[in-house]
Design an enzyme around this catalytic site. Structure first.
Site, short mmCIF file in Angstrom:
data_model
loop_
_atom_site.label_atom_id
_atom_site.label_comp_id
_atom_site.label_asym_id
_atom_site.label_seq_id
_atom_site.Cartn_x
_atom_site.Cartn_y
_atom_site.Cartn_z
N ASP A 91 25.74 -14.95 -62.61
CA ASP A 91 26.53 -15.81 -63.37
C ASP A 91 27.16 -17.27 -62.77
OD1 ASP A 91 28.80 -14.12 -65.73
OD2 ASP A 91 26.47 -14.57 -65.89
N SER B 45 30.17 -20.80 -77.01
CA SER B 45 30.50 -19.95 -75.77
C SER B 45 31.43 -20.58 -75.06
CB SER B 45 29.37 -20.13 -74.61
OG SER B 45 29.00 -21.14 -74.35
N ASP C 190 25.99 -20.71 -63.34
CA ASP C 190 27.35 -21.87 -63.38
C ASP C 190 27.57 -23.42 -62.70
OD1 ASP C 190 28.99 -19.05 -63.12
OD2 ASP C 190 28.81 -20.00 -65.08
N LYS D 49 38.60 -10.98 -71.68
CA LYS D 49 37.65 -11.59 -71.99
C LYS D 49 36.62 -9.96 -72.57
CE LYS D 49 33.70 -14.21 -71.04
NZ LYS D 49 32.61 -12.95 -70.54
#
Length: 665
Positions: free
Chosen positions: A31, A80, A35, A113
């Site tokens: 990620d 998202s 990102d 989450k």
């Protein structure tokens, strides 16, 4: 490279990563990497808005959903969230929203989450009517029959004003850690390989075509949203959560509403310490503007709402010992070093290898055999070597000489490193030459046996730029072939049909066809019989691989390194995209276990390859020549004398073709 070129390259790269993550549930980068690239892309698109295209990752969540289930459009996009990693980024987000809200002061809804498979449940007059996976956010897959097997999903809602009309509940399908551990414990006791992590198992289970298999695994659904046609019926996110409880739907009880950022960050900090105690895996929190009218007013940028962010925790770390460094040769001829180390659990999964990228990276971190290293998962996905604990370095550990390692591992090849490059490449072997060899091997008789894909056709396809790896042959179109002088309508049709017929190959032949170094057809057969599925082979540990007869240290490391290579993972993802995947291996017994066969002459009832396949399927070993360890020499027609003489010398039993048929029948 100018900014516009970089923008195009980043966009293409991110689209590939997006497909792997959102559609295949098989991410190949962290990620953190994603990102960083998405942040850079957004900045570039802000500078060059005229270059924004519909396929940009900033304009969509993912790609097309997998085939195998009915595709269904979502009533509203499943979006998202933008990620944040610090208090400063949370403050910057709040400042941006404050400017757009013109003095209106919102409260903040915070929840944990969940790490699972996003799914939408549609209830009509209180009865479960349909369950749809997230898919690409706009279109998902109908998995209603599988969702119905999850015990905490109500088939009918409790009596409530929202049990009338259409109610959509969105949430995550998760497997609890205790259930995952219990399942793996059972598999270990039965001699089966372990699953790697709960999220991938949950996602893979929901995509099973047989609901009975889904019912055998303990999954849970935890909701995070509720939608009604009249949005005013659900004024806040907390009101949605309260309604979910009243309707009889599981949701996180830890969710809170706060007025100030200090309270939000205290909530973030507290769960950083306590998240390991949760029943499910998590990598962060969700922070939303609680008032849904303000949330909707803020709108969406690309595919991300302005009114919410996902706070991500730092990656988990662990220590382990480097056992070896194995060099992988990629499809372009690049030599990439991979560290093989003692298995260690990082962020909920067992890892045992990590790319060291290049010789300069090894030198910069001064990684040596026997070193204790710090492993982390950037974005909780891809293992990386962060640093060496030099205080634990064994005496006598020498610096690695990369050129010596190349010569030791590939004595038959020469390597060169161009000026200004950090990568060593095979000298005299360009990417097209390597690709042609790989394609010929994949199409060879011992592998996929695509008889129309011979040497000249392979050369024509590669030279025309129609394939970049072996998976691309399954995406060929007839109009592309007809543009090549070598192909006419009939020959093009024959090639495409022959390729299409191999989309569900036998596991052993597919594995052999991949061209993994040191993995011949016999080893591929042994691996297929042991592990049954390609995914299981790809996630097997070093020790599990070594436990297979005929697989030693070198072969086990070669398999580990092949599946660790990012190019190979991208190619496997492409195979899935084109609906190409080997059938699970079905055991036909071990009638010939340990018996070694050789053949001389021509067999009348079957080809030599067919006989070899049958022998291997029954646990036997097929040899190309007679040796001291050969058990049987099968005599056909037009026999050569040399093998018969050797058989007599070694005391090997000589049998007829009919005797072989009796053994394998």
């Amino acid at each position: 490279m100018n900014d516009k070129q970089r923008l195009a390259e980043i966009r293409e790269l991110l689209n590939g990563y997006s497909y792997e993550y959102h559609v295949l549930d098989n991410p190949t980068v962290s990620d953190a990497v994603y990102d960083g690239l998405i942040s850079e892309l957004k900045k570039l698109e802000t500078t060059y808005p005229e270059l924004i295209t519909p396929d940009s990752p900033t304009q969509r969540v993912g790609n097309v959903p997998l085939a195998g289930f009915t595709k269904v459009a979502h009533s509203a996009r499943m979006i998202s969230l933008n990620d944040v990693f610090s208090r400063e980024e949370v403050e910057a987000w709040i400042e941006r929203t404050a400017k757009l809200l013109a003095g209106q002061r919102p409260s903040f809804f915070c929840d944990i989450k969940m790490d699972g498979l996003a799914c939408a449940l549609v209830y009509e007059d209180g009865v479960l009517a349909r369950a749809i996976t997230r898919g690409d956010g706009t279109v998902g897959e109908d998995v209603t029959q599988n969702i119905r097997t999850i015990k905490n999903v109500p088939l009918r809602l409790r009596k409530h004003k929202f049990s009338q009309g259409r109610t959509e509940v969105r949430g995550e399908v998760v497997m609890y850690k205790k259930d995952f551990e219990a399942l793996n414990a059972r598999r270990i006791s039965q001699g089966e390989p372990e699953f790697m992590n709960p999220r991938n198992l949950a996602a893979g289970t929901i995509r099973q075509l047989d609901p009975r298999l889904v019912a055998e695994r303990t999954l849970h659904f935890r909701a995070y949203d509720l939608q009604r046609s009249d949005s005013s019926e659900v004024p806040t996110h907390m009101a949605a959560y309260e309604a979910l409880t009243e309707l009889g739907i599981t949701r996180n009880q830890e969710a809170k509403v706060f007025e100030y950022i200090d309270e939000v960050m205290q909530f973030v900090s507290s769960w950083d310490e306590k998240r390991n105690d949760l029943p499910f895996n998590t990598d962060g929190l969700v922070v939303k503007i609680n008032d849904r009218s303000l949330y909707d007013k803020l709108g969406i940028v690309g595919k991300n709402p302005r009114g919410a962010v996902a706070y991500k925790y730092p990656a988990e770390q662990a220590t382990t010992v480097v056992k070896d460094v194995v060099i992988s040769i990629g499809r372009t001829g690049a030599a990439t070093p991979v560290a093989v180390f003692d298995p260690v659990v990082v962020a909920g999964t067992t890892v045992q290898h990590a790319s060291l990228h290049n010789a300069d990276e090894i030198a910069r971190k001064d990684i040596r055999l026997g070193d204790t290293v710090v492993i982390y998962k950037a974005g909780d996905i891809i293992p990386q070597v962060e640093s060496v604990i030099t205080e634990l370095r064994p005496k006598g550990a020498h610096r690695l000489n990369y050129e010596e390692m190349l010569h030791e591992q590939y004595p038959e090849l020469e390597f060169e490193r161009s000026d200004g490059e950090v990568v060593y490449r095979v000298k005299g072997l360009t990417g097209p030459i390597i690709l042609k060899r790989a394609l010929r091997h994949y199409a060879s008789r011992g592998a996929l046996d695509i008889d129309t894909l011979g040497e000249k056709n392979v050369d024509a396809l590669v030279d025309a730029g129609l394939v970049s790896d072996i998976a691309d042959i399954y995406d060929l179109k007839i109009d592309q072939l007809l543009e090549i002088d070598r192909f006419a309508k009939i020959s093009a049709d024959n090639l495409l049909k022959a390729i299409e017929d191999t989309k569900q190959p036998e596991l052993a032949k597919f594995l052999f066809g991949l061209g993994i170094r040191h993995v011949g057809i016999q080893t591929a057969t042994d691996l297929a019989q042991k592990f049954k599925r390609l995914d299981t082979i790809g996630t097997a540990s070093y020790q599990q691989l070594k436990d297979v007869e005929g697989v030693g240290e070198i072969v086990a490391e070669s398999i580990l390194v092949w599946f660790a290579d990012e190019d190979n993972q991208a190619m496997l993802a492409k195979f899935r995209k084109f609906s190409v995947w080997p059938k699970d291996s079905v055991s036909t017994g071990n009638k010939l276990a340990g018996k070694k066969f050789a053949v001389t002459g021509t067999l009348s009832s079957m080809s030599r390859d067919a006989a070899a396949d049958k022998i291997r399927q029954l646990g036997g070993v097929f040899q190309s020549s007679v040796g001291k360890d050969t058990d049987y020499l099968v005599i056909g027609e037009k026999v050569g004398a040399s093998k018969v003489v050797k058989a007599k010398q070694f005391g090997v039993e000589v049998i007829s073709e009919n005797s072989l048929i009796e053994l394998i029948s």
